[in-house]
Write a protein that holds these residues in place. Structure first.
Motif, short mmCIF file in Angstrom:
data_model
loop_
_atom_site.label_atom_id
_atom_site.label_comp_id
_atom_site.label_asym_id
_atom_site.label_seq_id
_atom_site.Cartn_x
_atom_site.Cartn_y
_atom_site.Cartn_z
N UNK A 1 0.84 -1.21 0.00
CA UNK A 1 0.00 0.00 0.00
C UNK A 1 0.87 1.25 0.00
N UNK A 2 1.91 1.27 0.80
CA UNK A 2 2.80 2.44 0.85
C UNK A 2 3.52 2.63 -0.48
N UNK A 3 3.95 1.54 -1.10
CA UNK A 3 4.63 1.64 -2.40
C UNK A 3 3.68 2.18 -3.47
N UNK A 4 2.46 1.68 -3.48
CA UNK A 4 1.49 2.16 -4.46
C UNK A 4 1.11 3.61 -4.20
N UNK A 5 1.06 3.99 -2.94
CA UNK A 5 0.77 5.39 -2.60
C UNK A 5 1.90 6.28 -3.09
N UNK A 6 3.14 5.85 -2.94
CA UNK A 6 4.27 6.61 -3.46
C UNK A 6 4.16 6.80 -4.97
N UNK A 7 3.78 5.73 -5.67
CA UNK A 7 3.62 5.82 -7.12
C UNK A 7 2.48 6.77 -7.49
N UNK A 8 1.41 6.74 -6.71
CA UNK A 8 0.28 7.63 -6.98
C UNK A 8 0.70 9.08 -6.80
N UNK A 9 1.52 9.37 -5.80
CA UNK A 9 2.02 10.74 -5.60
C UNK A 9 2.81 11.18 -6.82
N UNK A 10 3.67 10.30 -7.32
CA UNK A 10 4.47 10.63 -8.50
C UNK A 10 3.59 10.93 -9.71
N UNK A 11 2.42 10.31 -9.75
CA UNK A 11 1.50 10.52 -10.86
C UNK A 11 0.45 11.58 -10.54
N UNK B 1 6.37 -2.00 12.30
CA UNK B 1 7.15 -0.78 12.42
C UNK B 1 8.07 -0.59 11.23
N UNK B 2 8.22 -1.61 10.40
CA UNK B 2 9.21 -1.56 9.33
C UNK B 2 8.74 -0.75 8.12
N UNK B 3 7.49 -0.33 8.09
CA UNK B 3 6.97 0.40 6.95
C UNK B 3 7.12 1.88 7.21
N UNK B 4 7.69 2.56 6.25
CA UNK B 4 7.87 4.00 6.39
C UNK B 4 6.76 4.72 5.62
N UNK B 5 6.11 5.66 6.27
CA UNK B 5 5.01 6.39 5.64
C UNK B 5 5.43 7.82 5.38
N UNK B 6 4.92 8.38 4.30
CA UNK B 6 5.29 9.73 3.91
C UNK B 6 4.14 10.72 4.02
N UNK B 7 3.02 10.32 4.60
CA UNK B 7 1.87 11.21 4.65
C UNK B 7 2.02 12.26 5.72
#
Length: 104
Positions: free
Chosen positions: A65-75, A98-104
């Motif tokens: 989900x985080x990876x796809x969200x990053x891609x959506x931001x780029x688009x 805890x291993x997932x980093x979020x950018x929101x």
């Protein structure tokens, strides 16, 4: 190799049903083939099947989900990205990941 895993698990699920293990295995192969959107569908189904109680599935789901969200931001798909970040955070909290980093 990964395409064979996708084909094999798809055939197995056609015969024996969509088990969480098979869904997770196919999702892992799809991720390796850079098909995160398809993997997301399998991971959501696997997480639902285990009622959100499998940490490994939850961790992988949150990461995708985080990876796809990053891609959506780029688009420039900001709303879609925000929704995915929120879902990823909820999954991560539920599984104490805890291993997932979020950018929101």
């Amino acid at each position: 190799k990964w395409q064979e895993v996708v084909s094999d698990t798809t055939r197995a699920m056609a015969l024996g049903g969509e088990t969480p293990k098979a869904l997770y295995r196919r999702a892992t192969a799809l991720i390796s083939l850079n098909e995160e959107s398809a993997a997301l569908t399998d991971l959501r189904a696997a997480n639902k099947a285990v009622k959100g109680e499998d940490k490994l599935i939850g961790e992988r789901l949150a990461k995708v989900l985080a990876q796809l969200a990053d891609k959506a931001i780029l688009n420039a798909e900001v709303k879609q990205a925000q929704d995915m970040y929120e879902e990823a955070a909820a999954v991560a909290r539920a599984h104490k990941v805890l291993a997932v980093e979020f950018h929101s």
